[in-house]
Design a protein around this motif. Sequence first.
Motif, short mmCIF file in Angstrom:
data_model
loop_
_atom_site.label_atom_id
_atom_site.label_comp_id
_atom_site.label_asym_id
_atom_site.label_seq_id
_atom_site.Cartn_x
_atom_site.Cartn_y
_atom_site.Cartn_z
N LEU A 13 16.56 -9.54 -10.52
CA LEU A 13 16.39 -9.46 -12.07
C LEU A 13 16.40 -7.92 -11.37
CD1 LEU A 13 13.24 -12.22 -11.53
CD2 LEU A 13 14.90 -12.17 -12.96
N LEU A 14 16.06 -7.22 -10.49
CA LEU A 14 16.08 -6.01 -10.49
C LEU A 14 17.56 -5.15 -11.16
CD1 LEU A 14 14.60 -4.75 -7.22
CD2 LEU A 14 13.49 -4.76 -9.41
N GLN A 15 18.70 -6.17 -10.44
CA GLN A 15 19.65 -5.21 -11.54
C GLN A 15 20.17 -5.67 -13.40
OE1 GLN A 15 22.44 -7.63 -8.95
NE2 GLN A 15 22.50 -6.28 -7.36
N GLN A 16 19.46 -6.88 -13.87
CA GLN A 16 18.75 -6.44 -15.00
C GLN A 16 18.47 -5.63 -15.29
OE1 GLN A 16 18.99 -10.62 -15.92
NE2 GLN A 16 20.66 -11.12 -16.18
N ALA A 17 17.50 -4.82 -14.71
CA ALA A 17 16.11 -4.46 -15.41
C ALA A 17 16.74 -2.96 -16.23
CB ALA A 17 14.53 -4.42 -14.62
N HIS A 18 16.02 -2.94 -16.72
CA HIS A 18 16.26 -0.93 -17.64
C HIS A 18 15.83 0.21 -16.69
CE1 HIS A 18 16.81 -2.54 -21.92
NE2 HIS A 18 17.23 -3.53 -21.37
N GLU A 19 15.24 -0.79 -15.62
CA GLU A 19 13.83 0.45 -15.61
C GLU A 19 12.96 -0.25 -13.76
OE1 GLU A 19 12.63 4.96 -15.74
OE2 GLU A 19 11.51 3.62 -16.65
N SER A 20 13.28 0.29 -13.20
CA SER A 20 12.01 -0.32 -11.50
C SER A 20 11.60 0.72 -10.98
CB SER A 20 12.62 -1.36 -10.65
OG SER A 20 13.83 -2.20 -11.76
N THR A 21 10.72 0.99 -10.74
CA THR A 21 9.38 1.77 -10.44
C THR A 21 8.65 1.09 -8.66
OG1 THR A 21 9.06 2.27 -12.94
CG2 THR A 21 7.15 3.10 -10.28
N ILE A 22 8.48 2.12 -7.96
CA ILE A 22 8.79 1.28 -7.04
C ILE A 22 7.55 1.97 -6.08
CG2 ILE A 22 8.59 0.76 -4.37
CD1 ILE A 22 11.24 1.67 -5.09
N VAL A 23 6.06 1.00 -5.97
CA VAL A 23 4.93 2.37 -6.06
C VAL A 23 4.46 1.59 -4.93
CG1 VAL A 23 3.88 0.49 -7.19
CG2 VAL A 23 2.31 2.65 -7.17
N GLU A 24 3.78 2.75 -3.92
CA GLU A 24 2.86 2.24 -2.94
C GLU A 24 1.26 2.70 -2.96
OE1 GLU A 24 2.51 3.29 1.31
OE2 GLU A 24 4.59 3.24 0.93
N ILE A 25 0.75 2.10 -2.69
CA ILE A 25 -0.66 2.45 -2.82
C ILE A 25 -1.43 3.41 -1.78
CG2 ILE A 25 -3.05 1.99 -3.48
CD1 ILE A 25 -0.95 1.71 -5.73
N CYS A 26 -1.34 4.61 -1.56
CA CYS A 26 -1.28 5.12 -0.07
C CYS A 26 -3.13 6.01 -0.37
CB CYS A 26 -0.67 6.15 0.64
SG CYS A 26 -0.14 7.37 -1.16
N GLU A 27 -2.94 5.98 1.03
CA GLU A 27 -5.22 7.05 1.48
C GLU A 27 -4.23 8.15 1.18
OE1 GLU A 27 -7.59 5.22 1.44
OE2 GLU A 27 -6.06 3.15 1.48
N TYR A 28 -5.36 8.91 1.17
CA TYR A 28 -5.66 10.60 1.22
C TYR A 28 -4.79 11.11 2.33
CZ TYR A 28 -7.00 15.28 0.20
OH TYR A 28 -7.19 16.51 0.47
N GLY A 29 -3.98 12.18 2.37
CA GLY A 29 -3.41 12.26 3.20
C GLY A 29 -2.48 11.62 3.56
N THR A 30 -1.77 10.75 3.29
CA THR A 30 -0.48 9.76 3.71
C THR A 30 0.45 10.05 2.52
OG1 THR A 30 -1.49 7.98 2.91
CG2 THR A 30 -2.20 8.27 5.11
N GLU A 31 0.38 10.74 1.79
CA GLU A 31 0.93 11.01 0.95
C GLU A 31 2.60 11.07 1.05
OE1 GLU A 31 -2.36 12.92 -0.99
OE2 GLU A 31 -1.52 12.62 0.37
N ALA A 32 2.68 12.27 1.69
CA ALA A 32 4.37 13.18 1.98
C ALA A 32 4.88 11.23 2.69
CB ALA A 32 4.21 13.84 2.95
N GLN A 33 4.53 10.93 4.08
CA GLN A 33 4.87 9.59 4.92
C GLN A 33 5.43 8.62 4.27
OE1 GLN A 33 1.99 11.58 5.56
NE2 GLN A 33 1.56 11.34 7.18
N SER A 34 3.83 8.12 2.07
CA SER A 34 4.18 7.23 1.72
C SER A 34 5.75 7.67 0.69
CB SER A 34 3.40 7.06 1.10
OG SER A 34 3.46 6.00 -0.21
N GLN A 35 5.95 8.87 0.37
CA GLN A 35 7.31 8.94 -0.08
C GLN A 35 8.36 8.48 0.16
OE1 GLN A 35 6.14 9.80 -3.55
NE2 GLN A 35 8.34 9.47 -3.79
N ARG A 36 7.98 9.28 1.48
CA ARG A 36 9.48 9.03 2.45
C ARG A 36 9.86 7.49 2.46
NH1 ARG A 36 7.11 13.53 5.57
NH2 ARG A 36 6.75 11.64 7.05
N ARG A 37 8.79 7.21 2.76
CA ARG A 37 9.09 5.66 3.32
C ARG A 37 9.80 5.57 1.47
NH1 ARG A 37 3.95 5.24 5.71
NH2 ARG A 37 3.26 4.81 3.60
#
Length: 273
Positions: free
Chosen positions: A172-196
């Motif tokens: 299904l992802l391969q058929q999609a026009h666009e996909s977004t990966i989102v992680e709901i993270c806690e304050y101060g962990t944004e950089a680690q989350s973005q790396r993952r």
Amino acid sequence: MAYAAIMVHFDASRASHHRLRLAADLAMRLQAALIGIAGRPYLPSFLADDIAVAADDSDAEQRELTALLADIGTKFRAEAERIKHVEWRGAVDDVNRLVAREARAADLVVVGRPADSADLYYSLDPGVTILRCGRPVLLVPDGVDVLASRRVVVAWKDSREARRAVQDALPLLQQAHESTIVEICEYGTEAQSQRRLEDVANYLRRQKVGVRATACLHTQRPVAQEIIRVARDEKADLIVAGGYGRSRLGEWMFGGVTRGLLAESPLCCLFSH
């Protein structure tokens, strides 16, 4: 990978007719076989005074249930007539046990939310299916009869279940026009989350998936509601997520995100456990 066979729970209710149309369209697009399934449990008469009468009643109920399932199968085949390869699996059995067992024949299992309380004994529990069937499960909200999968939101958590879900959702992802990966993270962990998230995004790009990654700060709202908000903002029609749960003394227990998405998402959700 590809979905070569899609199984859909169809009990002839109005919601299941919508669900079948969605599953049939998906099978057409993916050139997959379509397997319909329904179960009705046999309810023995424990209160009959006469054993012979009880036996006769049991035989009559078995015949009635068999005829009912055959009629549902006829309706299924009529609606799935466009599909080249169609199967029907109706059995006098508990539907949760039946679907978990027969899911071995499919790459994807399509289910809906439980029916109203008057029919709970006959309803398929999507949570039980997610935890038992060993296949990705597509939950279709009532009234939804198409899954274009043009835009997909992947609810990421660095866990086995989320990794499995991303892998299972690839067709299904391969058929999609666009996909977004989102992680709901806690304050101060944004950089680690973005790396993952970038690791996952790069994996998906190698799989020919157009994707971007976003780390979102957790607000006071439950995480499931945050994911639904992001999906709406992205105009997505599918959420991909890990299915987190376990059996505790025979009761299926779910974490807050899975439970929230199961109960509240207005969009289709693909879960893997």
